[in-house]
Design a protein around this motif. Structure first.
Motif, PDB file in Angstrom:
ATOM      1  N   GLY A  12       8.167 -11.747  22.216  1.00  0.00           N
ATOM      2  CA  GLY A  12       8.037 -12.331  23.552  1.00  0.00           C
ATOM      3  C   GLY A  12       6.572 -12.549  23.929  1.00  0.00           C
ATOM      4  O   GLY A  12       6.232 -13.537  24.597  1.00  0.00           O
ATOM      5  N   GLU A  13       5.711 -11.653  23.520  1.00  0.00           N
ATOM      6  CA  GLU A  13       4.288 -11.800  23.817  1.00  0.00           C
ATOM      7  C   GLU A  13       3.688 -12.968  23.037  1.00  0.00           C
ATOM      8  O   GLU A  13       2.836 -13.703  23.548  1.00  0.00           O
ATOM      9  CB  GLU A  13       3.541 -10.509  23.475  1.00  0.00           C
ATOM     10  CG  GLU A  13       3.894  -9.341  24.383  1.00  0.00           C
ATOM     11  CD  GLU A  13       3.220  -8.048  23.952  1.00  0.00           C
ATOM     12  OE1 GLU A  13       2.385  -7.547  24.707  1.00  0.00           O
ATOM     13  OE2 GLU A  13       3.527  -7.553  22.838  1.00  0.00           O
ATOM     14  N   ILE A  14       4.131 -13.125  21.808  1.00  0.00           N
ATOM     15  CA  ILE A  14       3.627 -14.237  21.003  1.00  0.00           C
ATOM     16  C   ILE A  14       4.043 -15.564  21.636  1.00  0.00           C
ATOM     17  O   ILE A  14       3.236 -16.480  21.778  1.00  0.00           O
ATOM     18  CB  ILE A  14       4.148 -14.132  19.550  1.00  0.00           C
ATOM     19  CG1 ILE A  14       3.633 -12.843  18.896  1.00  0.00           C
ATOM     20  CG2 ILE A  14       3.718 -15.358  18.740  1.00  0.00           C
ATOM     21  CD1 ILE A  14       4.251 -12.544  17.547  1.00  0.00           C
ATOM     22  N   VAL A  15       5.308 -15.637  22.053  1.00  0.00           N
ATOM     23  CA  VAL A  15       5.793 -16.873  22.680  1.00  0.00           C
ATOM     24  C   VAL A  15       5.044 -17.131  23.981  1.00  0.00           C
ATOM     25  O   VAL A  15       4.669 -18.275  24.282  1.00  0.00           O
ATOM     26  CB  VAL A  15       7.323 -16.796  22.906  1.00  0.00           C
ATOM     27  CG1 VAL A  15       7.801 -17.976  23.744  1.00  0.00           C
ATOM     28  CG2 VAL A  15       8.047 -16.768  21.550  1.00  0.00           C
TER      29      VAL A  15
ATOM     30  N   ALA B 296      -3.602 -17.405  13.854  1.00  0.00           N
ATOM     31  CA  ALA B 296      -2.143 -17.428  13.687  1.00  0.00           C
ATOM     32  C   ALA B 296      -1.479 -18.113  14.877  1.00  0.00           C
ATOM     33  O   ALA B 296      -0.535 -18.892  14.717  1.00  0.00           O
ATOM     34  CB  ALA B 296      -1.611 -16.005  13.519  1.00  0.00           C
ATOM     35  N   LEU B 297      -2.000 -17.861  16.075  1.00  0.00           N
ATOM     36  CA  LEU B 297      -1.392 -18.460  17.271  1.00  0.00           C
ATOM     37  C   LEU B 297      -1.555 -19.973  17.274  1.00  0.00           C
ATOM     38  O   LEU B 297      -0.640 -20.707  17.639  1.00  0.00           O
ATOM     39  CB  LEU B 297      -2.024 -17.847  18.532  1.00  0.00           C
ATOM     40  CG  LEU B 297      -1.656 -16.377  18.785  1.00  0.00           C
ATOM     41  CD1 LEU B 297      -2.568 -15.775  19.854  1.00  0.00           C
ATOM     42  CD2 LEU B 297      -0.189 -16.248  19.193  1.00  0.00           C
ATOM     43  N   LEU B 298      -2.722 -20.441  16.831  1.00  0.00           N
ATOM     44  CA  LEU B 298      -2.901 -21.895  16.821  1.00  0.00           C
ATOM     45  C   LEU B 298      -2.065 -22.516  15.704  1.00  0.00           C
ATOM     46  O   LEU B 298      -1.564 -23.646  15.853  1.00  0.00           O
ATOM     47  CB  LEU B 298      -4.388 -22.269  16.716  1.00  0.00           C
ATOM     48  CG  LEU B 298      -5.135 -22.054  15.403  1.00  0.00           C
ATOM     49  CD1 LEU B 298      -5.021 -23.263  14.488  1.00  0.00           C
ATOM     50  CD2 LEU B 298      -6.609 -21.795  15.706  1.00  0.00           C
TER      51      LEU B 298
ATOM     52  N   LYS C  44       7.999 -12.105  12.982  1.00  0.00           N
ATOM     53  CA  LYS C  44       8.524 -11.691  14.288  1.00  0.00           C
ATOM     54  C   LYS C  44       9.285 -12.823  14.969  1.00  0.00           C
ATOM     55  O   LYS C  44      10.147 -12.589  15.801  1.00  0.00           O
ATOM     56  CB  LYS C  44       7.379 -11.232  15.196  1.00  0.00           C
ATOM     57  CG  LYS C  44       6.824  -9.843  14.842  1.00  0.00           C
ATOM     58  CD  LYS C  44       5.522  -9.577  15.588  1.00  0.00           C
ATOM     59  CE  LYS C  44       4.716  -8.472  14.940  1.00  0.00           C
ATOM     60  NZ  LYS C  44       5.097  -7.136  15.407  1.00  0.00           N
ATOM     61  N   LEU C  45       8.939 -14.079  14.635  1.00  0.00           N
ATOM     62  CA  LEU C  45       9.583 -15.230  15.268  1.00  0.00           C
ATOM     63  C   LEU C  45      10.742 -15.763  14.428  1.00  0.00           C
ATOM     64  O   LEU C  45      11.219 -16.875  14.643  1.00  0.00           O
ATOM     65  CB  LEU C  45       8.544 -16.331  15.506  1.00  0.00           C
ATOM     66  CG  LEU C  45       7.441 -15.932  16.497  1.00  0.00           C
ATOM     67  CD1 LEU C  45       6.356 -17.003  16.564  1.00  0.00           C
ATOM     68  CD2 LEU C  45       8.013 -15.679  17.886  1.00  0.00           C
TER      69      LEU C  45
ATOM     70  N   VAL D 103      -8.499 -24.704  20.485  1.00  0.00           N
ATOM     71  CA  VAL D 103      -9.154 -24.590  21.796  1.00  0.00           C
ATOM     72  C   VAL D 103      -8.118 -24.189  22.853  1.00  0.00           C
ATOM     73  O   VAL D 103      -8.358 -23.306  23.690  1.00  0.00           O
ATOM     74  CB  VAL D 103      -9.844 -25.914  22.170  1.00  0.00           C
ATOM     75  CG1 VAL D 103     -10.457 -25.811  23.563  1.00  0.00           C
ATOM     76  CG2 VAL D 103     -10.922 -26.265  21.139  1.00  0.00           C
ATOM     77  N   ALA D 104      -6.944 -24.809  22.795  1.00  0.00           N
ATOM     78  CA  ALA D 104      -5.903 -24.482  23.778  1.00  0.00           C
ATOM     79  C   ALA D 104      -5.472 -23.027  23.660  1.00  0.00           C
ATOM     80  O   ALA D 104      -5.285 -22.326  24.663  1.00  0.00           O
ATOM     81  CB  ALA D 104      -4.701 -25.415  23.577  1.00  0.00           C
ATOM     82  N   VAL D 105      -5.307 -22.571  22.418  1.00  0.00           N
ATOM     83  CA  VAL D 105      -4.901 -21.177  22.206  1.00  0.00           C
ATOM     84  C   VAL D 105      -5.951 -20.225  22.768  1.00  0.00           C
ATOM     85  O   VAL D 105      -5.631 -19.237  23.435  1.00  0.00           O
ATOM     86  CB  VAL D 105      -4.658 -20.919  20.701  1.00  0.00           C
ATOM     87  CG1 VAL D 105      -4.757 -19.431  20.374  1.00  0.00           C
ATOM     88  CG2 VAL D 105      -3.298 -21.467  20.296  1.00  0.00           C
ATOM     89  N   ARG D 106      -7.211 -20.538  22.535  1.00  0.00           N
ATOM     90  CA  ARG D 106      -8.256 -19.629  23.008  1.00  0.00           C
ATOM     91  C   ARG D 106      -8.381 -19.675  24.532  1.00  0.00           C
ATOM     92  O   ARG D 106      -8.672 -18.660  25.167  1.00  0.00           O
ATOM     93  CB  ARG D 106      -9.572 -19.943  22.306  1.00  0.00           C
ATOM     94  CG  ARG D 106      -9.580 -19.283  20.916  1.00  0.00           C
ATOM     95  CD  ARG D 106     -10.104 -20.068  19.794  1.00  0.00           C
ATOM     96  NE  ARG D 106      -9.730 -19.440  18.521  1.00  0.00           N
ATOM     97  CZ  ARG D 106      -9.689 -20.082  17.360  1.00  0.00           C
ATOM     98  NH1 ARG D 106      -9.976 -21.367  17.281  1.00  0.00           N
ATOM     99  NH2 ARG D 106      -9.330 -19.445  16.272  1.00  0.00           N
ATOM    100  N   MET D 107      -8.124 -20.847  25.115  1.00  0.00           N
ATOM    101  CA  MET D 107      -8.069 -20.892  26.579  1.00  0.00           C
ATOM    102  C   MET D 107      -6.949 -19.985  27.079  1.00  0.00           C
ATOM    103  O   MET D 107      -7.128 -19.202  28.018  1.00  0.00           O
ATOM    104  CB  MET D 107      -7.829 -22.334  27.061  1.00  0.00           C
ATOM    105  CG  MET D 107      -9.070 -23.201  27.067  1.00  0.00           C
ATOM    106  SD  MET D 107      -8.853 -24.693  28.081  1.00  0.00           S
ATOM    107  CE  MET D 107      -7.843 -25.685  26.990  1.00  0.00           C
ATOM    108  N   GLY D 108      -5.803 -20.090  26.430  1.00  0.00           N
ATOM    109  CA  GLY D 108      -4.665 -19.272  26.853  1.00  0.00           C
ATOM    110  C   GLY D 108      -4.957 -17.788  26.741  1.00  0.00           C
ATOM    111  O   GLY D 108      -4.648 -17.002  27.644  1.00  0.00           O
ATOM    112  N   VAL D 109      -5.580 -17.404  25.641  1.00  0.00           N
ATOM    113  CA  VAL D 109      -5.887 -15.989  25.415  1.00  0.00           C
ATOM    114  C   VAL D 109      -6.881 -15.496  26.469  1.00  0.00           C
ATOM    115  O   VAL D 109      -6.685 -14.434  27.085  1.00  0.00           O
ATOM    116  CB  VAL D 109      -6.447 -15.786  23.989  1.00  0.00           C
ATOM    117  CG1 VAL D 109      -7.049 -14.391  23.838  1.00  0.00           C
ATOM    118  CG2 VAL D 109      -5.345 -16.002  22.953  1.00  0.00           C
TER     119      VAL D 109
END
Lengths: 425, 312
Positions: B17-20, B140-142, B180-181, B293-299
């Motif tokens: 859930g945290e990854i999503v 990994a998130l990106l 996990k996904l 960039v989007a992932v790092r903004m989110g983080v």
């Protein structure tokens, strides 16, 4: 001056004694052991009811760091740590600066120990000059100066031909070679055991085979030369198997295991605590089980701490850049009483033998016995002492232990060297 | 699900859930890149320090742009070489930086566990931007964001990660995240570059490129470091490239027509990827970079916005 230790449970494996007895000490020697001994005039009486009276514990593998690394430990602080931990004698490794590869350094250590040592100190000489693994140290002079064994501990003598010659050359001295069994080509760059935890953490690992191949080599060389080889800090099930097999074939092999390899596994590294980093590394549960079995059945002859003090700055940062090793003198006895003896994994008398009678025998040291006439080196244990490991209160100059905060039951209560009380808790 | 952690250190410790949540947050921020004025006030008054002990142009720039688009003050601190040999220790440097009250410290370091060490020592949020061969969670998130955009979902997808798995923090983070996904992961490479017990992380293992890429939705090629040869892990770059390099020919013969080709960069053209593959229609390598960039903004948003009373 005499001393009477009353009503303790005397456990003296060398003399097959395990009974509540009094121990009378006079002139630094064991005078008598028996029930309800009469107290001579002018005797100091120690009431040891409920305590366990043992021959003085010998730690045959410590690093006192002096000369050269006095910021980590000195003969004075290291032997005070030993006394506090219940040890009456320690054997100190040669990786000082300068290296103990000549008689002058041995003389220096012994002189320091005589003046400042709280317990007996037996130096171990280097096998090779400067621990470089290239040419033999002056082994005869080291033996004459009082070295009780030879080891390049911390480094493995990778040159098999040279190690063979060291075994042959030292045959007349009655002092074993202590092998730091680690094939450097298999362990290069490693911070921990190679296994599932190294794969998950991404820390470089060394396989158990790095130890096993060198144990095998050294056992074969001992067989070839007839020398006595002692395998330091055995950590793998494979090494245990090799040693068991060699002993069965009559090879003059002995071995030691450290407390941390008996109670911790590689899982501890997941904490990223640099105090879980040492050589050999913490291994797996299967290895720990094999080591406990080997200690119980005598395949492994003794427990030794590999007490390796380091300054905080060397042990607080990045795991892969931290120094190897942990202090052990002040936690060893309590750890094994709590984690091995109390749960019934190892009989108390066996643990006492592995820490007194057996190291004394394999190094030809005085001690290891409470027989009449023996030097009155005595370790008294309190099986009920409750302690929390508190590194800030260590006698050692260093604090690098993974056991801080552990609650342990049972521990050293009093330490006597040559009849003198050097530590009481 | 809301974000409660102080730090982002490792995919291994996150729940699905945290990854999503992280991926969704990143997805919602992606449109900022398409704006004429690329700035939102979400992190105005917040300070982000990029503490980079290993050279990295891409990741550092990505974090810097992410912070700036969110209106945070971004300070770059680069230190090279081992911290202990240069006087001030890593922990001391970090404590000094912490004394200047940053809200987030983004750390890249060659030692596994370095980010966890900082997280224990410092009160501010820590983002692991790569620690040794351990983890690189934002990569990994990106990768996950890119995959979901292209494939529409995670569950049931099969990914092959090819190359130097043993020394790859990208591989480790992706194995944990993908498992996990509900995704299947096969790692492939010469056995000297596959770490022992990697199956216990939930990955399958293949020692043949042609087998590994046969029936997968995504092929992730890893960079081959030149020093693996001197360490005796592979005989030569030439041989590696011949057996493990991905070419159009191998793709055409063995892979699915809708396969995605990914690479965390920087690409060794002609070694693990032929130029035709790197630039070809299967490749989403540049999509990965922009999603970064989007992932790092989110983080940064989730970490810096975690405490109450922030300006965002």
């Amino acid at each position: 001056m005499s001393l009477l230790i009353r009503n303790g449970r005397v456990v003296d494996p060398a003399n097959a004694v395990d009974a509540v007895q009094d121990v009378l000490i006079a002139d630094g020697k064991i005078a008598r052991i028996g029930r309800s001994l009469a107290a001579p005039a002018d005797v100091e009486v120690v009431d040891a009811s409920g305590k366990i009276v043992c021959p003085g514990f010998i730690d045959m593998h410590v690093h006192l760091r002096e000369p050269g690394y006095e910021y980590k430990e000195t003969v004075a602080t290291g032997t005070r740590a030993a006394a506090a931990g219940g040890f009456t004698a320690v054997c100190c490794m040669a990786n000082t600066n300068p290296v103990n590869d000549n008689g002058a350094v041995t003389d220096y250590i012994r002189a320091k120990a005589k003046v400042e040592g709280a317990v007996r100190v037996y130096p171990i000489g280097a096998v090779t000059r400067g621990l470089r693994g290239e040419e033999l140290a002056e082994l005869a002079e080291l033996a004459e100066a009082g070295c009780v064994a030879f080891s390049d501990d911390g480094k493995c003598v990778m040159n098999a031909g040279l190690y063979r010659r060291a075994m042959e050359y030292t045959l007349p001295f009655g002092a074993p070679l202590i092998s730091h069994a680690e094939d450097a080509t298999l362990s290069r760059g490693a911070s921990m055991n190679e296994g599932v935890v190294s794969t998950e953490t991404g820390l470089p690992g060394q396989p158990a085979a790095a130890e096993d191949v060198m144990v095998a080599r050294d056992l074969l060389l001992a067989e070839l030369t007839g020398a006595h080889v002692h395998i330091a800090h055995v950590s793998t099930a494979g090494a245990v198997r090799l040693i068991r097999d060699a002993k069965a074939r009559g090879v003059r092999a002995t071995a030691e295991v450290t407390p941390h390899h008996l109670v911790l596994t590689e899982e501890a590294v997941r904490s990223w605590d640099p105090n879980t980093k040492m050589v050999p590394p913490l291994r797996t549960k299967r290895d720990v089980e094999a080591l406990i079995e080997a200690l119980a059945d005598g395949t492994v002859d003794c427990v030794a701490t590999d007490h390796a003090p380091h300054a905080l700055s060397e042990k607080e940062g990045e795991f892969d850049q931290a120094a190897f090793g942990i202090v052990g003198l002040e936690t060893a006895v309590a750890l094994l009483l709590d984690r091995l003896v109390r749960p019934g994994l190892l009989p108390l008398a066996t643990l006492i033998a592995r820490w007194s009678r057996d190291p004394a025998r394999l190094l030809n040291l005085p001690g290891g016995t409470l027989g009449a006439g023996a030097a009155a080196d005595v370790t008294i244990l309190d099986p009920d002492a409750e302690t929390t490991v508190t590194p800030s209160r260590f006698q050692s100059r260093s604090r690098n232990t993974p056991f801080g905060g552990w609650n342990l039951r049972g521990g050293p209560w009093m330490t006597l060297v040559e009849g003198k009380i050097v530590r009481r808790s | 699900m809301s974000w409660t952690r102080k730090d982002l250190l490792a995919m291994r410790e996150l729940e699905a859930g945290e990854i999503v949540l992280l991926v969704d947050t990143a997805a919602s921020l992606q449109e900022i890149a398409t704006r004429d004025i690329k700035k939102v006030p979400a992190l105005r008054g917040k300070t982000v320090v990029n503490l980079f002990y290993e050279s990295s142009t891409r990741t550092r720039t990505s974090f810097e742009i992410a912070g700036k688009w969110l209106s945070a003050d971004v300070i770059n601190f680069s230190a090279s070489g081992s911290s202990t040999s240069k006087g001030e220790s890593f922990v001391d440097t970090a404590k000094n930086i912490a004394a200047m009250s940053p809200d987030v410290v983004v750390v890249r370091h060659s030692s596994a566990g370095a980010a966890a060490l900082l997280a224990r020592e410092l009160p501010c949020s820590i983002v692991n931007a790569g620690d040794g061969a351990h983890e690189h969670p934002t990569q990994a998130l990106l990768d996950l964001l890119t995959i979901r955009e292209k494939k529409g979902h995670f569950e049931g997808l099969h990914v092959a990660i090819v190359g130097d798995i043993a020394h790859s923090r990208v591989a480790r983070s992706n194995i944990h995240g993908m498992r996990k996904l509900g995704m299947t992961v096969t790692v492939a490479g010469p056995p000297t570059l596959i770490p022992p017990f990697v199956q216990e992380l939930g990955a399958k293992v293949s020692y043949r490129l042609e087998d590994a890429i046969g029936d997968v939705d995504v092929i992730m090629m890893l960079r081959l470091q030149q020093e693996r040869m001197t360490a005796g892990l592979i005989p030569s770059v030439r041989e590696y490239s011949r057996y493990w390099g991905l070419t159009l020919d191998k793709l055409a013969r063995h892979a699915r027509p809708d396969v995605l080709i990914m690479h965390p960069g920087p690409v060794n053209r002609g070694v693990e990827l032929s130029p035709e593959v790197a630039d070809g229609p299967y490749s989403v390598i540049l999509d990965q970079v922009s999603r970064g960039v989007a992932v790092r903004m989110g983080v940064l948003l989730l970490l810096a916005g975690r405490k109450g009373g922030d300006g965002g």
